[in-house]
Design a protein around this motif. Structure first.
Motif, PDB file in Angstrom:
ATOM      1  N   PHE A 194      38.848 -16.156  21.259  1.00  0.00           N
ATOM      2  CA  PHE A 194      38.918 -14.640  21.867  1.00  0.00           C
ATOM      3  C   PHE A 194      40.586 -14.435  22.107  1.00  0.00           C
ATOM      4  O   PHE A 194      40.839 -15.151  22.691  1.00  0.00           O
ATOM      5  CB  PHE A 194      38.266 -14.331  22.889  1.00  0.00           C
ATOM      6  CG  PHE A 194      38.184 -12.861  23.086  1.00  0.00           C
ATOM      7  CD1 PHE A 194      37.419 -11.993  22.179  1.00  0.00           C
ATOM      8  CD2 PHE A 194      38.455 -12.162  24.212  1.00  0.00           C
ATOM      9  CE1 PHE A 194      37.260 -10.519  22.362  1.00  0.00           C
ATOM     10  CE2 PHE A 194      38.306 -10.957  24.581  1.00  0.00           C
ATOM     11  CZ  PHE A 194      37.873 -10.253  23.570  1.00  0.00           C
ATOM     12  N   ASP A 251      36.110  -8.960  14.822  1.00  0.00           N
ATOM     13  CA  ASP A 251      35.389 -10.229  14.878  1.00  0.00           C
ATOM     14  C   ASP A 251      36.212 -11.294  13.925  1.00  0.00           C
ATOM     15  O   ASP A 251      37.047 -10.912  13.104  1.00  0.00           O
ATOM     16  CB  ASP A 251      34.006 -10.438  14.724  1.00  0.00           C
ATOM     17  CG  ASP A 251      33.492 -10.118  13.497  1.00  0.00           C
ATOM     18  OD1 ASP A 251      34.430 -10.228  12.462  1.00  0.00           O
ATOM     19  OD2 ASP A 251      32.163  -9.815  13.270  1.00  0.00           O
ATOM     20  N   PHE A 277      31.788 -13.202  23.177  1.00  0.00           N
ATOM     21  CA  PHE A 277      32.602 -14.068  22.098  1.00  0.00           C
ATOM     22  C   PHE A 277      33.424 -15.016  22.486  1.00  0.00           C
ATOM     23  O   PHE A 277      34.265 -15.022  23.970  1.00  0.00           O
ATOM     24  CB  PHE A 277      33.445 -13.108  21.618  1.00  0.00           C
ATOM     25  CG  PHE A 277      32.399 -11.983  20.745  1.00  0.00           C
ATOM     26  CD1 PHE A 277      31.776 -11.887  19.515  1.00  0.00           C
ATOM     27  CD2 PHE A 277      32.153 -10.644  21.691  1.00  0.00           C
ATOM     28  CE1 PHE A 277      31.091 -10.974  19.468  1.00  0.00           C
ATOM     29  CE2 PHE A 277      31.782  -9.670  21.027  1.00  0.00           C
ATOM     30  CZ  PHE A 277      31.009  -9.732  19.832  1.00  0.00           C
ATOM     31  N   ASN A 308      38.373 -13.689  17.295  1.00  0.00           N
ATOM     32  CA  ASN A 308      37.646 -12.660  17.704  1.00  0.00           C
ATOM     33  C   ASN A 308      38.916 -11.698  18.510  1.00  0.00           C
ATOM     34  O   ASN A 308      39.486 -12.447  19.399  1.00  0.00           O
ATOM     35  CB  ASN A 308      36.594 -12.807  18.649  1.00  0.00           C
ATOM     36  CG  ASN A 308      35.158 -13.233  18.035  1.00  0.00           C
ATOM     37  OD1 ASN A 308      34.939 -12.662  16.956  1.00  0.00           O
ATOM     38  ND2 ASN A 308      34.710 -14.287  18.372  1.00  0.00           N
ATOM     39  N   TYR A 315      33.296  -8.475  26.986  1.00  0.00           N
ATOM     40  CA  TYR A 315      33.705  -9.271  25.736  1.00  0.00           C
ATOM     41  C   TYR A 315      33.852 -10.854  25.721  1.00  0.00           C
ATOM     42  O   TYR A 315      33.244 -11.348  24.816  1.00  0.00           O
ATOM     43  CB  TYR A 315      34.928  -8.759  25.016  1.00  0.00           C
ATOM     44  CG  TYR A 315      34.810  -7.305  24.462  1.00  0.00           C
ATOM     45  CD1 TYR A 315      34.420  -7.328  23.146  1.00  0.00           C
ATOM     46  CD2 TYR A 315      35.265  -6.266  25.082  1.00  0.00           C
ATOM     47  CE1 TYR A 315      34.144  -6.064  22.510  1.00  0.00           C
ATOM     48  CE2 TYR A 315      35.141  -4.869  24.421  1.00  0.00           C
ATOM     49  CZ  TYR A 315      34.511  -4.779  23.293  1.00  0.00           C
ATOM     50  OH  TYR A 315      34.462  -3.557  22.650  1.00  0.00           O
TER      51      TYR A 315
END
Length: 244
Positions: free
Chosen positions: A202, A128, A199, A112, A195
């Motif tokens: 990352f 993503d 997620f 991500n 974010y």
């Protein structure tokens, strides 16, 4: 060799690549375009391609004058990109943002990715781990924040960037610096936190003219590269050649 050119809202950035190696970087004003490119090509006579990504108001003819010396390529929405564009209005997505998203996809597979480009505007672009481009955000950069405070008020002065002496500004000048600079940093950290909360797996890529300044102040761990767009432009061009 490939000469990549990024025409931004304020300035032009360029770089010469031999495969994925940067030989030299350049920054210049828009009115210097033809003169500067001519000098670059005189120095790097083996350049075979000129690759352009533009969000500025430079006419294509300025680049096409070099067609007798090398191949000229302009990235458009019709080109092939290494991600699936899920933007609701794909034709309005800036080419610079698409190039950044492509570079993040190619350099950091199966993650991500959030690309933050801190220039005239701050743009946030999220791709993503399945290579879907989902969108992001746009907000004013540092210079625009200073200018708006002056232009849309009666008495606030027009200031240029200066690090605030303290979080508590004890004068109008210091209050503006504190509000603009600290607000700028808090905004970016806040977006990153949102974010990260949603997620995993990352990575954050920070680029743009203010990347070096921000890299020292953000509390979140980032990958900072002020030349990421030019590198992404080179890599996306290579991807285009392989997949057309």
């Amino acid at each position: 060799m490939i000469l990549t050119v990024d025409v931004g809202n304020t300035r032009i950035k360029a770089a010469v690549f031999e495969e994925n190696n940067v030989l030299e970087n350049f920054v210049f004003e828009k009115n210097e375009l033809e003169k500067k490119i001519k000098k670059i090509l005189e120095k790097f006579q083996n350049c075979s391609d000129l690759v352009v990504a533009s969000v500025g108001n430079i006419e294509k003819e300025s680049f096409l004058t070099f067609e007798n010396r090398l191949n000229v390529h302009f990235f458009t929405h019709e080109d092939v990109f290494p991600f699936h564009n899920q933007y609701a209005t794909p034709k309005t997505l800036g080419i610079d943002r698409m190039i950044l998203a492509a570079g993040a996809t190619l350099q950091f597979p199966k993650k991500n990715r959030l690309v933050i480009d801190a220039g005239t505007c701050i743009t946030y672009d999220f791709i993503d781990e399945n290579d879907n481009y989902l969108g992001g955000a746009i907000s004013p950069g540092l210079r625009l924040r200073y200018e708006s405070l002056h232009q849309f008020t009666a008495k606030l002065p027009l200031l240029t960037f200066e690090e605030p002496e303290n979080y508590v500004g004890n004068s109008t000048k210091q209050a503006i610096h504190s509000g603009v600079v600290n607000g700028f940093v808090y905004e970016i950290d806040g977006f990153i936190d949102e974010y990260r909360a949603e997620f995993s797996n990352f990575i954050i890529i920070l680029t743009g003219g203010d990347a070096e300044f921000l890299a020292k102040r953000l509390k979140n761990t980032i990958f900072a590269n002020s030349n990421f767009l030019l590198e992404s432009l080179n890599q996306t061009f290579q991807y285009k050649i392989d997949n057309d």
